[in-house]
Scaffold this active site. Structure first.
Site, PDB file in Angstrom:
ATOM      1  N   HIS A 192      36.855 -18.337 140.955  1.00 30.78           N
ATOM      2  CA  HIS A 192      36.335 -19.613 141.453  1.00 30.78           C
ATOM      3  C   HIS A 192      36.116 -19.553 142.963  1.00 30.78           C
ATOM      4  O   HIS A 192      35.064 -19.992 143.480  1.00 30.78           O
ATOM      5  CB  HIS A 192      37.303 -20.735 141.105  1.00 30.78           C
ATOM      6  CG  HIS A 192      36.906 -22.059 141.679  1.00 30.78           C
ATOM      7  ND1 HIS A 192      35.858 -22.813 141.189  1.00 30.78           N
ATOM      8  CD2 HIS A 192      37.415 -22.762 142.740  1.00 30.78           C
ATOM      9  CE1 HIS A 192      35.743 -23.909 141.901  1.00 30.78           C
ATOM     10  NE2 HIS A 192      36.680 -23.909 142.842  1.00 30.78           N
ATOM     11  N   GLU A 193      37.093 -19.015 143.692  1.00 30.82           N
ATOM     12  CA  GLU A 193      36.986 -18.969 145.141  1.00 30.82           C
ATOM     13  C   GLU A 193      35.855 -18.048 145.592  1.00 30.82           C
ATOM     14  O   GLU A 193      35.177 -18.321 146.579  1.00 30.82           O
ATOM     15  CB  GLU A 193      38.319 -18.500 145.751  1.00 30.82           C
ATOM     16  CG  GLU A 193      39.463 -19.480 145.567  1.00 30.82           C
ATOM     17  CD  GLU A 193      39.240 -20.766 146.359  1.00 30.82           C
ATOM     18  OE1 GLU A 193      38.584 -20.716 147.419  1.00 30.82           O
ATOM     19  OE2 GLU A 193      39.713 -21.824 145.913  1.00 30.82           O
ATOM     20  N   ASN A 215      47.786 -23.099 160.466  1.00 30.90           N
ATOM     21  CA  ASN A 215      48.107 -24.233 159.597  1.00 30.90           C
ATOM     22  C   ASN A 215      48.568 -25.430 160.417  1.00 30.90           C
ATOM     23  O   ASN A 215      48.150 -26.580 160.175  1.00 30.90           O
ATOM     24  CB  ASN A 215      49.177 -23.813 158.598  1.00 30.90           C
ATOM     25  CG  ASN A 215      49.546 -24.922 157.625  1.00 30.90           C
ATOM     26  OD1 ASN A 215      48.814 -25.227 156.702  1.00 30.90           O
ATOM     27  ND2 ASN A 215      50.697 -25.542 157.858  1.00 30.90           N
ATOM     28  N   ALA A 216      49.438 -25.171 161.416  1.00 30.46           N
ATOM     29  CA  ALA A 216      49.932 -26.259 162.253  1.00 30.46           C
ATOM     30  C   ALA A 216      48.801 -26.864 163.090  1.00 30.46           C
ATOM     31  O   ALA A 216      48.724 -28.079 163.288  1.00 30.46           O
ATOM     32  CB  ALA A 216      51.056 -25.754 163.157  1.00 30.46           C
ATOM     33  N   ASP A 268      54.490 -29.199 163.834  1.00 30.74           N
ATOM     34  CA  ASP A 268      53.367 -29.971 164.374  1.00 30.74           C
ATOM     35  C   ASP A 268      53.711 -31.461 164.299  1.00 30.74           C
ATOM     36  O   ASP A 268      54.703 -31.847 163.684  1.00 30.74           O
ATOM     37  CB  ASP A 268      52.085 -29.666 163.605  1.00 30.74           C
ATOM     38  CG  ASP A 268      52.176 -30.046 162.141  1.00 30.74           C
ATOM     39  OD1 ASP A 268      52.187 -31.254 161.822  1.00 30.74           O
ATOM     40  OD2 ASP A 268      52.235 -29.121 161.280  1.00 30.74           O
ATOM     41  N   ARG A 287      45.443 -25.895 147.691  1.00 34.36           N
ATOM     42  CA  ARG A 287      45.249 -26.563 148.977  1.00 34.36           C
ATOM     43  C   ARG A 287      45.368 -28.063 148.773  1.00 34.36           C
ATOM     44  O   ARG A 287      44.779 -28.623 147.834  1.00 34.36           O
ATOM     45  CB  ARG A 287      43.883 -26.214 149.563  1.00 34.36           C
ATOM     46  CG  ARG A 287      43.678 -24.711 149.758  1.00 34.36           C
ATOM     47  CD  ARG A 287      42.272 -24.400 150.223  1.00 34.36           C
ATOM     48  NE  ARG A 287      42.045 -24.929 151.567  1.00 34.36           N
ATOM     49  CZ  ARG A 287      40.856 -25.163 152.062  1.00 34.36           C
ATOM     50  NH1 ARG A 287      39.770 -24.981 151.333  1.00 34.36           N
ATOM     51  NH2 ARG A 287      40.728 -25.634 153.297  1.00 34.36           N
ATOM     52  N   LEU A 340      45.294 -18.971 150.809  1.00 31.18           N
ATOM     53  CA  LEU A 340      46.205 -17.830 150.630  1.00 31.18           C
ATOM     54  C   LEU A 340      47.101 -17.591 151.845  1.00 31.18           C
ATOM     55  O   LEU A 340      47.951 -16.713 151.814  1.00 31.18           O
ATOM     56  CB  LEU A 340      45.399 -16.551 150.366  1.00 31.18           C
ATOM     57  CG  LEU A 340      44.668 -16.476 149.034  1.00 31.18           C
ATOM     58  CD1 LEU A 340      43.809 -15.230 148.978  1.00 31.18           C
ATOM     59  CD2 LEU A 340      45.647 -16.488 147.873  1.00 31.18           C
ATOM     60  N   GLY A 341      46.898 -18.345 152.923  1.00 33.84           N
ATOM     61  CA  GLY A 341      47.652 -18.089 154.147  1.00 33.84           C
ATOM     62  C   GLY A 341      49.151 -18.240 153.967  1.00 33.84           C
ATOM     63  O   GLY A 341      49.927 -17.323 154.262  1.00 33.84           O
ATOM     64  N   LEU A 342      49.594 -19.406 153.485  1.00 36.08           N
ATOM     65  CA  LEU A 342      51.036 -19.616 153.308  1.00 36.08           C
ATOM     66  C   LEU A 342      51.622 -18.759 152.192  1.00 36.08           C
ATOM     67  O   LEU A 342      52.734 -18.249 152.340  1.00 36.08           O
ATOM     68  CB  LEU A 342      51.309 -21.104 153.073  1.00 36.08           C
ATOM     69  CG  LEU A 342      51.077 -22.017 154.286  1.00 36.08           C
ATOM     70  CD1 LEU A 342      51.397 -23.462 153.947  1.00 36.08           C
ATOM     71  CD2 LEU A 342      51.923 -21.549 155.465  1.00 36.08           C
TER      72      LEU A 342
END
Length: 457
Positions: free
Chosen positions: A253-254, A362-363, A388, A407, A421-423
């Site tokens: 999907h991504e 992200n922050a 943050d 997300r 996928l970052g976290l």
């Protein structure tokens, strides 16, 4: 023919055949040992009885030997049960007196005891006697010189019985070994039946049937424990397969979204190429390509972490790393760094940089006016916090933010180009370094805390 010989190699036997064969060998050895000990005990008892009765016969013969003159006398009367072969012999081997059964016969044996009051026992064949004779001899001093008295008992009954006795023991051993082999074989086959069933069920799963559970026997023994362990493994495998399928679906999907956007932009531009601003089209296509590259890069990192590849590690000062990463580029909001000195961990610098970058990005996306980074030590643990002053993360979503491609609605509104996928990557990097990454409580905004073991000094 070679294949036929291979079948008889013990290494190719089934477990039932191996256990049965070993059991038969062990039982046969123990029975043979027991029968041998039993036979020797019976034989010893028989010879002890013969020796006692022979000693009694010899003791009574010594008085007769002293009364027998140099010319001897006609016969000796048997007095001990079974010992009816009696002789008195001088040192020249002349029979001076004998029992009626040995009248006129030569001496039964030429051997004699070494001294007086010393007995000699022997078993030998005597001419004229159908069986071997057990002989007890003793030397006696008489007025006419040394005499040797012999008392013998034929062993016909013992020899006849011994053959039957040994044959009966042999047959009994063979029957007991056969029964033991049959019992062990049946027991092993019954014990292996659940294992064979589990093997067939696992083979069916391997051939493509849906993952299910194997049958757990109700015996409550090691086999049932094995079945439960297999079911636990199958459960973990099923969850892994489901997770993998979901991961593949999410990846598809991504990847489809930027590819579809890129294709649509190019198709629209090619319909009226003379009317398009091609630098603008190229920049838009480059943006979609950057997004694809970001997704692929994240997927490669996750694949390496999931494969458990051991990467080269080195001492990394988290405080220095945080200051360097914050000062590397300008951000949308100010970033404050409060880092203690000497907070060193043993890790892969590139991966730790990726974690810090992910946390800062992200922050920055969620912060209203400020991002704070702190590094300090707690006991033998290094702690890196990124906070943050944004809207924060609801408590029910604190685990979901670490799901792959997951997300939150706010993240989608603020940044439609993220990969989700970052976290998840950051948490897997933390786990690979023996640490943790979690969302902690905060008075305002979100606070993510990375904990890693301090490097041993």
């Amino acid at each position: 023919m070679p294949g036929h010989r291979l079948r008889w190699q013990p290494s190719r036997w089934s477990l039932q055949a191996k256990v049965t064969a070993v059991s038969i060998v062990v039982v046969a050895f123990l029975l043979a040992l027991g029968v041998t000990v039993f036979y020797l005990a019976v034989r010893h008892a028989v010879y002890d009885g013969l020796n006692d009765r022979g000693a009694t016969a010899v003791e009574r013969l010594t008085d007769d030997a002293r009364r027998v003159g140099p010319r001897g006398r006609a016969e000796l009367a048997p007095e001990a049960p079974g010992f009816y072969l009696l002789q008195v012999v001088d040192d020249r081997g002349t029979v001076l007196a004998a029992s009626p059964a040995l009248a006129g016969r030569p001496a039964m044996t030429t051997r004699r005891p070494a001294g007086e009051h010393t007995r000699l026992t022997q078993t030998l064949a005597v001419p004229g006697v159908s069986s071997r004779v057990y002989i007890v001899s003793e030397r006696v001093r008489t007025p006419d010189g040394w005499r040797t008295v012999h008392a013998g008992s034929p062993m016909a009954d013992f020899e006849d019985t011994r053959g039957f006795f040994l044959g009966a023991l042999g047959v009994a051993v063979a029957l007991m070994v056969a029964l033991a082999g049959l019992a062990v074989g049946r027991s092993v086959r019954r014990a292996m039946r659940p294992v064979c069933l589990m093997s067939a069920e696992l083979a069916a799963i391997t051939e493509g049937e849906p993952i299910r559970r194997v049958t757990v026997p109700e015996s409550g023994d090691e086999v049932s424990e094995l079945a439960e362990s297999i079911n636990q493994t199958l459960g973990r495998l099923e969850r892994l397969v489901e997770r993998q399928r979901g991961f593949v679906a999410d990846v598809s999907h991504e990847l489809r979204s930027p590819l579809t956007g890129l294709r649509a932009q190019l198709e629209v531009a090619l319909e009226c190429p003379e009317d398009e601003d091609w630098p603008t089209v190229a920049r838009a296509a480059l943006g979609e390509a950057d997004r694809l590259q970001s997704i692929v890069t994240d997927l490669l990192i996750m694949a390496k972490l999931g494969a458990g590849l051991r990467l080269e590690r080195q001492p990394v000062d988290l405080g220095e790393l945080a200051r360097a990463e914050v000062g590397r580029r300008r951000r949308r909001v100010p970033v404050e760094v409060e880092a203690a000195e000497g907070v060193v961990v043993d890790g892969t610098r590139a991966h730790l940089v990726r974690v810090l970058t992910n946390l800062l990005d992200n922050a920055e996306r969620h912060a209203a006016s400020l991002v704070r980074v702190s590094v300090h030590a707690e006991g033998d643990t290094a702690v890196l916090e990124v906070a943050d002053d944004g809207s924060g993360i609801p408590e029910e979503d604190r685990d979901r933010v670490f799901w792959r491609f997951h997300r939150l609605d706010e993240s989608r509104q603020r940044d439609s180009g993220g990969t989700g996928l970052g976290l998840p990557i950051s948490r897997e990097v933390a786990v690979a370094h023996g640490g943790t990454l979690e969302v902690a409580d905060s008075e305002r905004g979100a606070r993510l805390v990375l904990r890693l073991p301090l490097k041993n000094q």
